[in-house]
Structure formats: C-alpha cells, structure tokens
Design an enzyme around this catalytic site. Structure first.
Site, short mmCIF file in Angstrom:
data_model
loop_
_atom_site.label_atom_id
_atom_site.label_comp_id
_atom_site.label_asym_id
_atom_site.label_seq_id
_atom_site.Cartn_x
_atom_site.Cartn_y
_atom_site.Cartn_z
N GLU A 1 19.45 0.73 -0.74
CA GLU A 1 19.12 0.35 0.59
C GLU A 1 17.45 -0.09 0.80
O GLU A 1 17.17 -0.62 1.49
CB GLU A 1 19.20 1.56 1.69
CG GLU A 1 20.99 1.65 1.79
CD GLU A 1 21.27 2.47 0.68
OE1 GLU A 1 20.60 3.19 -0.22
OE2 GLU A 1 22.73 2.77 0.78
N GLY B 1 0.93 -0.98 0.08
CA GLY B 1 -0.04 -0.06 -0.06
C GLY B 1 0.96 1.19 0.09
O GLY B 1 0.57 2.39 -0.36
#
Lengths: 614, 614
Positions: free
Chosen positions: A363, A119
C-alpha cells in the site's frame, strides 16, 4: 543522456559550486544537512549536468527528465543544482529555510520543479516509479532519476517500489544510492557494503552496478553501462561515498548529521573548495519533440441508472462509477492492492485494462506511485480496504503536504463488514483522512450518491477520500440527484421534529429504521445524510439543531474519535446537546447486524439515544 | 525439533485432519478462506507436530516455541492445529467467526495462544523477530516459527524484518513461505518462482531453501537443513504449494480466495479426504528446563531533580526518564529508528547498551518487533519523530487490537520544530493515537511532567503515546509533583477568571505568556495543562467552563482535527463556547516562534481569542 557529454572538468567544477552553495546556505540558515549534500554532490553533478535532459525554462514540459531527491534532507544540494542550471539564483538559495522562502528545509512543491515533498525517507523511489509508469502510459521518452540515501534503504517502501518497478519493466527509471555509510545517529545497517545493496536490487530484478561515487569516470560510465546492459530492467547505481566529502572538518565523521558549519569556521572550509576545477558552463539539452497531455477541467459527464428501492453495495457503485469517469476522462487511472474484487475497482480492469495498475499487496508504494502519476497529470484512484490505507498514512500525509491530486477509496469500512473481524475493519480511517490538511472526506450511503461522489472527487483538485461499505444498502436517491462537496441531504423533516439524527454511510439506513420505529411512538425525527464528512455541512446541521431544540444524535460506524461525531461537534459548538453513537471498543467477528447492535450503532440504539435526549 | 521425529504418516494424517476441520469450520461459518488453509496444511503439520516444542497445557510457558500465522486469513488452519494439539476442542473450531467465539475470522489474542492479531498482511515476520530477539535477550532457547503467504511478501515491512533479522543474527527465527501463487484477486507478482523468493532472502542475509510444500520428506528435511547449514543466519523455507491442495474443486483455481465450500458440496469434498493416512497421535515435547521472567507490577520508583525555572526540552527529559525506569525495571527496553540523538533515547543506549535495540530507519518493523517483545513480557519504548510514527499506523492499529503493552514516544511534534519544514512536523499524531481503542495519549509541557509521565506509561498496561517537543521549555512543576493518567493541572486560577485556556505541551507556555499580557489588561484567565489528552480530565475542564461562564479557548500545536481541541469539545459538550486554536494549513520552514505566530497558536493569538470570547 545528452547528445554531447559534458567535460568531466566541467562536471567537477559544477560539483565544487554545489558544495560551496550547500555549505553557505546551511551556515546562513543556521541549520540543515550540509554533510549529506557533500557526499552526493558528484553524483548530483553528473545526473543534472550530464545525464538529464530538461528545459530549465519550463518545469511543466512533459518531455523533461524527472528528478526525485528521495534523501530530502539534502535539499540545499537540490536548490544549488537548480541555481547551477539557471533555474533559481544563488541569492535564492541563500534564503534557505526562511519563513517566506519557497526553498524549504526539505523539498516541497512550493518550488515548482519539485513534484512531491520528500524528507520522510524511503518514498522517493515509489514517486519516481509513478513518473516512470506515467511515461510508459503516455508514450513519452523521458527518464526519471531518483537519488536515495543508504540509510533510507532500510525502509520497506523502497523494496515495495523495487519489486514493482521490475514487474513493470521500468527501464526508464534510474536510481542512484549515495552510500555514505553514516546515518543520523550512527553507522548505517549495511555501512559501506555496496555489493550488498547491489545484490539486494539484483534479487529484486534490477540491473545494478557499484562505483566510487567521487570518481567521475566511474559515475559517467555507470549510467552508460545501465543504458547498455540494463535491458528492460530498472537500473541502479550504487555509489560508495564519504559524508562531508571535500571538507576535511566533516569528511566521513560521525556527529555531523544535520549540522551546518559554524559561521566562524566557514571561511576556512570554503578555502578548501576555492580552486576552480574546470569551466562553469551548462548547456541545456531539452528534448525537441513536442508532447501534449490533457489539460483543464476533467470531463465528468456520466449517467446513473439505479432505481430507488434497488439494493447495491456502495463499493460496487464505486466500481461502476470508476468505469464511467474513466471512459469520459482520459486522465483517470485506478491502482489496486490485490483487493480489486472486493473494492470493485476490477470493473475498470475488465472494461479498460490499460487504465488499471495492479500494485499488489504494497500500500505504501501504491500511494507514492499515485503521487508520481498525479504529478504527471493523471487522476489516480487508489483503492483497498479502508483499514489497509492506514499502512500508508505517512504517504497520505506527504500527499497532503504535496497537495497531490490523488483520490482514495477505502472499502469494508466499519464493523458492518462482519465476520472477518477487527483486523479487517476500517474504524480510524475518517480520523486519519480528516487530519490531512485540505482533504475532502466523503461517505456515501447508497449507490447513487457513491457514483455522484466519484464524479465530485474526479472534478475536485486535491486529496479526496471516499469511504464505501461492504453490505448492500437500498438506493435512496433519484439517479439525477447531485451531491456537492460540503453538502448534506435531509432525508426526513417536519416542523415537529424532536431530535436530529446525523448519520453517514451504513448508519443512514439504521437512522431510517429508527425513524420508522419512533414514528409509531409519535416522535418525529429529522435525518441528515452527512455524506460530506469534511467539509461538513455546518449550515444544515445548525439549522437542524435549532429546529429540534438542540437535540442531536450522531451515529457512525467508526471509532468515537476523529470521525463524523467530532465533525458534527465542531459544527454545532455549544448550539446543541450532541449524543455520539460510535464504536467504543475493539470489535469481534460476527454477523454485520449483530455487530451494529453489539457496538451500539444500530436502529435500536438510535431510538434509545433519541429517547434519552427527550 | 523434537527429540524423536514424528512419523511421516502421522504428519500426513494430522494434515488431513487440519484440512477437514478448516473446510468444515468455514462452511459452517459461511465465510472464510479454506483454500488458503489447504495450501499450508502440510507445512503446518510439520511445524506443529514435528518441529515445535511447546507445552499444550501452558500457553505462558517461557520456553515454548512460538508460532506466528502471518497469513492471518488462514485462521481456521491455526484453530485446527490447536485442536489437533489438544488445546481446544473440535467443537470450538466449529464456532469459528461466531459473535461469542474467541476463534475469530482472523487471529486475535482473545485466543490465549495468539500473541498478536494478524490479518493485516506482512506483519508476522516482524512480530516473530520480536519474539526471537526476546529469546536472545532472556537467554531462553526457544525458536520462533512464522508462516507467511507469498502475496504478503510484496509488503515492504517483510523486508524491513528480513534485513534486521540478519543484522541481529536471529538464527532462532524460522520463516516458511506458502507459495501458492494465487493472491486474493489474481496471480501473485512472483507466482511460483520460489527461487526468486529464496534469492531475495539470501540477498538480505538469510539462509534459504526451496521445496515442494506438499512433499513431507522435503518439508522435514528443509527444517533439518536450516539447522545444519543456517549458521548464525535467520532461515526461511520457501515452499511451492497449491491453493486448495487436496480438494479437486478448489485446487490451484482462481476465484476461490475467501470463499467457503458451499454446504451442499461439502460431503463430496470431505469424501476426497476421508481416508486416514496414518496414526493420529500427538506427543508433546516441551522443554524441560525452567525459565522465569519478571512478573507483576513494574518497578517505577525514580527520582527527579529538575529545578523550577530551569530550561529543558521534554524530549531530553524523556531520555533521562528512560534511563531511570530501565534501571529500576528490568523489562524496560528502548527501540530506535536512527533518531536516538533527536529523541534522546540514546541516553539509555549510552548508559545500558544491552537495553537498547537499534532498528534503523524502518518504523513498521520497529513497532511490530516491539509487539513481539511485549508479548514476551518486555515493556518496549518505541521512539522516533512523531511524524514518522504515521509510517507505522497500521502496526499501531494492530497493537491496539492486540492490546499490546507498547509505549510510543513521538518527538519533534508540531510546527515548533522550526526550520526543517512540514515533512518533519508531527501534526496528526494526536488524532492518530486517540483513534486507537484503549490508548492513553500524554503530552507533557515540561521536564518534570515528562519524567513522571514516562513513569505512568511504564506502570500502565496497554498502549501509551507520549508526545515530546523539540525546543527547550521552562520547568513548571516541583520535581515531586505527580501526573496521573486522566488528570490535568490548573496552572492559574482565581474566582475572577473570565476565560479558561486549555493547552498542552508547547502551548502551555504560550498560554502563560498570554495570561501575563492579559493580566496587565485586568483580564484574569484560568490555565489548564491538559497533559493527559486521552483520557481527558473532563471534570476539571467542566468546572473551568462553569467558572468562566462557558468561555473556553483550546490551543494546540497540531492540526485542527482529532487533537486536544476535539478532546475538549467532547468533554464540554454544550456546556461551553469553545474557540479552537490549531494549525489550519500546511506549514512552512521558519523559526519556531515565527511559526507559532504565523499558524495562529502563539500567546498573541490566545490573547486575541480570549478577547473575542468576552
């Protein structure tokens, strides 16, 4: 794919039912994103009812194909697919978004078939890649399917995943992009240019094909073609679709994102979808072969051989411990963002290269891949500089929501890194990780406690953050000392203690130096090593406050907000006068000791603070 | 480019000197990344001494070409280039990394030619795009040059910038990629495959060319070719280079990242570079045309016309205020991540489309572009859902280090958003922004205070965060009320107050409801609207604590760590018994009121907390 393909009429019928249920559920809820469900319903039908192999009775079956709904706002479509697979009831889907329903507005693992919350857009491909890498590592022949929206392909994290999936030849990873051309607030950047999407993926090393996402022959054939021609590449089906497809009121119209069909209009809308299109059957086709994965409590028996007085960086001890726990516990795996020679995770690479994944300088993808690995039973350790974990805060936040079993290590914390300067200093990482619900935040001061805390992190189920330090520090503890989560160590105490100094990591050593200075002035102080920043050891701290007449100094190599100081304030309430020493401005380059001094967290400043309280 | 090209021998000589100075400075400092400087020295020489037009005496000249060193660890090369341009002295460069030197280990704007701190990789292209967009907006014909490393191209943020630069036809943006094939800890993902880099950029809509990055004819011609053939596309020069080029001890050797040449080896190394290669001259060639940009205090005179009792969402008031300040102050510009119909920044798009930049779903790039715009004098307002700002925490952190004048608005804060569920709820945003040094954190409770706080944010120089709420709330304040940064509002008080309740945003309204309930039980409470979470109004809070016998309740729609509660704890110290009400677990989907109730921050819970303290 299934051995016997499902008839196209059946797939069409399934999609019709997915559409109806998505519309009903969102209208019933009074909110949600039906138009985003409708564009993807045909893709979803083919993926769920022709492509995927899974046992609908067993979400934990290791051989199940995996599905990740990256465009999480289409949650009703996912719940509807589970209903059509017989996993939940239609009635369950109609509880969408209710307070006591596990079928939430966006998917979360409260529903057991969901591995990771989606989401927050652009994360699903990385999570899927984590699943795909786990399949490779475990030698299990399942595939992972990720359904993405077109708008979310603007997120850089998607391209981090794309590059790495190609690097690792993740041919068991299937992405489908629902190119409906409409974002939340306007047309998407690339609109209906499916070739542009495909060319981007091709440039990133994928096999890509473009189709009409409502043409069943094309959808079914696209996945076939991926299998035939994809070779060792990850593969993507780029599908031109229409938002709201199948309902004339919504179809390809702007202004309908995130809006349910109003109740009075629903009968008319459902009328358009009332004609059955084929037989409504679903024959599950789970893989027959049995696979088993390690279960139960992690094995964390390790031996530590550091001697008191010896000097070692906690970051190096982290690397040592990683090797030891990995040797005992087969689920442990390390992920690196091209900093392994700084975080010392390279020790594991050198000892056991098969237990190490280089994720390069990306990352966000690293954290989501770790979540995908954790969902498949691994215990992933993600390490990089503490400051660079901020790059993945949204992913860390979602790991929190997902109750993901991911371990993080941030090295190079604080101004004590020295000359590299502020962009390389982690000074907000404690605040960041403390604000993740159910997280554990650990900050060792020496090599022994670091190794023990890696053990504790491995044993603990859930998010753990371990903060390590760049310079070497003396070993303070005997090698068999235990460091339970939620504990602390009293390093100095006497009945005459005038002030309690609470420190962690590098500042523990400053506190010890301060104590030595104060001793000559006959001012005994208590020193607490608060290695468990969250949960903090409230009892020991309150006791120290009481014993010292409520005089407490907290000192940390972190900005003044959200770190150890605030943890201590929360622990003591009005039971102490707390003087917080922390970094209060943007630091500069310089030698570590000079920076501790300049930014007010050195032994000298602790001495001053103690005197101020007396 | 310069009207008269610089002789290639001169460019070679400049590069030789850049290499020498980079080596000397890092050896002198005892740390740093000389090998990463050496690979890029030839590119740098051509960019600085043949390509760029700037006035070395005037860093603020609006017509200067801009340069961004995205691979910030090559800072010594940048300082050396400034020395060779006569901007700083060679002696200054040798102060590299010293505590009192503005020439830090990675670039920061302490050095006035640096706009934005770099060193957290993958951010420079976005910052450069911000410069390039500012040039378009202001009609100034400068170019922006961004030097990237190859390793950092794994960062997704690079591809967010790449896609958007093409969308906005940023033909004034020149990227150069220093493909030296070596990362910090190993070979990069794509190693020396310059074509793969170029093809990725082409797929993203760029003009790309590949060269040998040490061949001057090729480097000079590459930029020429970009100009000739780039058309309306952003352009990139992909250069194969060798890390450590020019020094045999370092050249293309792994294990030399971030390591200076040891002092004893330096003479031998410099010997290799001792032979002058051409004349050492630099003829600056600044643009002659005069351009001026708005200066001075922002104009923030606006009129607010909300009536007390009326109901409006603070997010909508944010949109109203954005239009008003933009109409008065030409530097104001809004950036959106495809949520403009939710944050209401679309009001500005509708009123003044030229003052609005759609950035699509790519929050990292959005924040860095805003920094680039701010560096060129704009006052950018970045808005999206509060939770999605976590996606850009590293960029926000770097904005802090850069003292960038960027304004942030996070809408849909807290559980009060309702049914969309936890992935859409901003519950750690206050913690995140409070931990940015020098930041201002504002959290209005009604439409009037929102509009006034947008005014305050526009006026304030530096990072401001404004937190808005999804549901409508009643207007509490007269439209001419002022809301200075660092202030608060006492909404209810009497000499008989038994407890002080400190709230902000949505919980102010819960506190007012609680007060009404408590009134019937004859328990008067004081209510403080702490709209300025940072800096917090310590004086008013301490006074309230004193007046109520130290009984304080803090209530916030945020996780318990790092938000308003901790700000209040820091303000009161041991002067009050503070009871913190905050969200303590991972929330669910559900109606807003039900969620406030379930997660312990409703009027009922405030009443209970007050009673507990009595």
């Amino acid at each position: 794919m299934k051995e016997m393909p499902t008839a196209i009429d059946t797939l069409k019928e399934k999609a019709r039912r997915l559409r109806i249920l998505s519309l009903k559920a969102t209208t019933e809820a009074g909110s949600g994103h039906p138009s985003s469900c409708l564009s993807a319903a045909d893709l979803m039908s083919v993926i769920f009812f022709n492509e995927m192999r899974f046992d609908p009775k067993d979400p934990r079956n290791p051989a199940n194909d995996r599905f990740v709904l990256s465009k999480g706002h289409a949650a009703p479509l996912l719940w509807a697919a589970y209903a059509e697979a017989g996993i939940v009831g239609e009635k369950d889907v109609l509880t969408l978004r209710q307070l006591d329903s596990d079928l939430e507005g966006h998917p979360t693992p409260r529903m057991p078939w969901v591995d990771v919350a989606t989401g927050s857009l652009g994360q699903g491909l990385s999570v899927g890649l984590g699943n795909a890498l786990a399949a490779h590592l475990d030698g299990i022949p399942y595939n992972t399917y990720v359904l993405l929206g077109d708008g979310e392909c603007a997120e850089g994290s998607v391209w981090e995943a794309a590059a790495l999936a190609s690097y690792y030849k993740a041919s068991n990873l299937y992405a489908a992009i629902d190119v409906n051309g409409l974002g939340q607030s306007q047309r998407t950047m690339d609109q209906f240019d499916v070739n542009r999407f495909a060319n981007k993926f091709r440039a990133f090393g994928w096999f890509a094909t473009t189709i009409d996402g409502h043409n069943y022959a094309e959808i079914v054939e696209a996945f076939e073609q991926c299998r035939r021609e994809g070779g060792s590449q990850p593969r993507v089906v780029v599908a031109k679709t229409l938002k709201g497809k199948g309902v004339s009121m919504l179809e390809n119209r702007d202004g309908w994102h995130g809006k349910p069909v109003p109740k009075p209009d629903l009968p008319k809308v459902l009328e358009e979808l009332s004609k059955p299109l084929g037989s409504n059957e679903f024959k599950p086709n789970p893989r027959k072969a049995e696979f088993s994965l390690p279960q139960g409590e992690p094995n964390v028996q390790i031996t530590i051989s550091r001697q008191s007085g010896e000097s070692a960086a906690t970051r190096e001890a982290y690397g040592d411990a990683l090797v030891k726990v990995a040797e005992k516990e087969p689920r442990v795996i390390a992920l690196d963002g091209d900093t392994k020679n700084s975080t010392y995770s390279e020790k594991l690479l050198k000892a056991h290269p098969e237990r190490f994944l280089e994720m390069f300088i990306a990352e966000q993808n690293m954290v989501d891949v770790a979540m995908g690995l954790a969902a498949r039973g691994k215990i992933p350790f993600v390490s990089t500089f503490a400051c660079f974990l901020t790059r993945a805060y949204d992913q860390i936040r979602v790991a929190g929501i997902s109750r993901s079993n991911v371990k993080f290590c941030g090295s190079h914390a604080g101004v004590s890194i020295g000359e590299d300067g502020p962009s390389q200093m982690g000074l907000e990482d404690l605040a960041m990780f403390r604000a993740v619900p159910e997280s554990v935040v650990l900050y060792p001061s020496d090599a022994v406690s670091t190794e023990q805390l890696v053990v504790e992190a491995t044993r603990h189920r859930g998010i753990c953050y371990i903060r390590t330090t760049r310079p070497k520090t003396p070993v303070l503890y005997p090698s068999n000392e235990r460091f339970p989560i939620g504990g602390s160590k009293v390093l100095r105490q006497s009945p005459a203690d005038r002030v309690a100094v609470i420190a962690a990591g590098i500042t523990v050593h400053e506190a010890l130096k301060a104590a030595a200075k104060l001793e000559s002035a006959r001012t005994p102080i208590r020193i607490i090593d608060a290695y468990s920043v969250k949960p903090i050891d409230t009892q020991t701290i309150l006791r120290a406050a009481k014993d010292t007449g409520g005089r407490v100094v907290v000192v940390e190599d972190h900005y003044q907000e959200g770190g150890l100081g605030d943890a201590v304030l929360n622990a003591v309430g009005n039971q102490a006068n707390v003087l917080k020493l922390a970094v209060r401005e943007i630091p500069r380059s310089g030698p570590p000791e000079a920076l501790l001094e300049k930014y007010g967290i050195s032994a000298n400043h602790i001495v001053e603070a103690v005197r101020e309280l007396l």
